[in-house]
Motif scaffolding. Structure first.
Motif, PDB file in Angstrom:
ATOM      1  N   PRO A  16       0.835  -1.196   0.000  1.00 26.19           N
ATOM      2  CA  PRO A  16       0.000   0.000   0.000  1.00 26.19           C
ATOM      3  C   PRO A  16       0.875   1.254   0.000  1.00 26.19           C
ATOM      4  O   PRO A  16       2.015   1.224   0.471  1.00 26.19           O
ATOM      5  CB  PRO A  16      -0.802  -0.111   1.296  1.00 26.19           C
ATOM      6  N   PRO A  17       0.353   2.348  -0.538  1.00 21.11           N
ATOM      7  CA  PRO A  17       1.153   3.570  -0.556  1.00 21.11           C
ATOM      8  C   PRO A  17       1.423   4.066   0.859  1.00 21.11           C
ATOM      9  O   PRO A  17       0.657   3.797   1.785  1.00 21.11           O
ATOM     10  CB  PRO A  17       0.293   4.562  -1.339  1.00 21.11           C
ATOM     11  N   ALA A  18       2.508   4.780   0.983  1.00 17.60           N
ATOM     12  CA  ALA A  18       2.890   5.295   2.300  1.00 17.60           C
ATOM     13  C   ALA A  18       1.971   6.439   2.701  1.00 17.60           C
ATOM     14  O   ALA A  18       1.640   7.306   1.900  1.00 17.60           O
ATOM     15  CB  ALA A  18       4.332   5.771   2.266  1.00 17.60           C
ATOM     16  N   VAL A  19       1.552   6.422   3.952  1.00 19.18           N
ATOM     17  CA  VAL A  19       0.720   7.490   4.496  1.00 19.18           C
ATOM     18  C   VAL A  19       1.644   8.492   5.180  1.00 19.18           C
ATOM     19  O   VAL A  19       2.482   8.102   5.994  1.00 19.18           O
ATOM     20  CB  VAL A  19      -0.302   6.921   5.503  1.00 19.18           C
ATOM     21  N   PRO A  20       1.526   9.786   4.855  1.00 19.40           N
ATOM     22  CA  PRO A  20       2.385  10.776   5.508  1.00 19.40           C
ATOM     23  C   PRO A  20       2.236  10.743   7.030  1.00 19.40           C
ATOM     24  O   PRO A  20       1.139  10.527   7.558  1.00 19.40           O
ATOM     25  CB  PRO A  20       1.892  12.117   4.946  1.00 19.40           C
TER      26      PRO A  20
END
Length: 80
Positions: free
Chosen positions: A27-31
Motif C-alpha cells: 500500500p502507498p505510504a501514508v504521511p
C-alpha cells in the motif's frame, strides 16, 4: 552410475508446475503528519457556560481535524 529411487522422485518433482506467482504491490505510504492525533479540549471539566462553550468549540475543531485526516488517508489508500 546407478540411479537411486530418490533421484527419480526428484526428477518427477521438478516436472510439476508451480502455482502462478501473484505480485501484490504494497500500500502507498501514508504521511506521518496524518497519523498524529488532533487536539481537542485538554483542560479540566468546564464549570461555567463560557468554559463549556470553549470546550465544545475545541472538541468540534478536533473532530473536524480528525475527519479531514481520515478523508485524506482514505484518498491515499483507496484503490484506483
Amino acid at each position: 552410475m546407478r540411479l537411486f529411487p530418490i533421484f527419480c522422485a526428484l526428477l518427477l518433482g521438478g516436472c510439476m508446475g508451480r502455482d502462478e506467482l501473484v505480485v501484490v504491490a504494497p500500500p502507498p505510504a501514508v504521511p506521518a503528519d496524518l497519523l498524529l492525533p488532533c487536539p481537542g479540549y485538554p483542560g479540566p471539566a468546564p464549570a461555567t457556560e463560557g468554559e463549556l462553550s470553549d470546550a465544545l468549540i475545541a472538541e468540534a475543531r478536533g473532530r473536524t481535524c480528525a475527519n479531514r485526516k481520515l478523508e485524506t488517508i482514505n484518498e491515499v489508500l483507496a484503490p484506483e
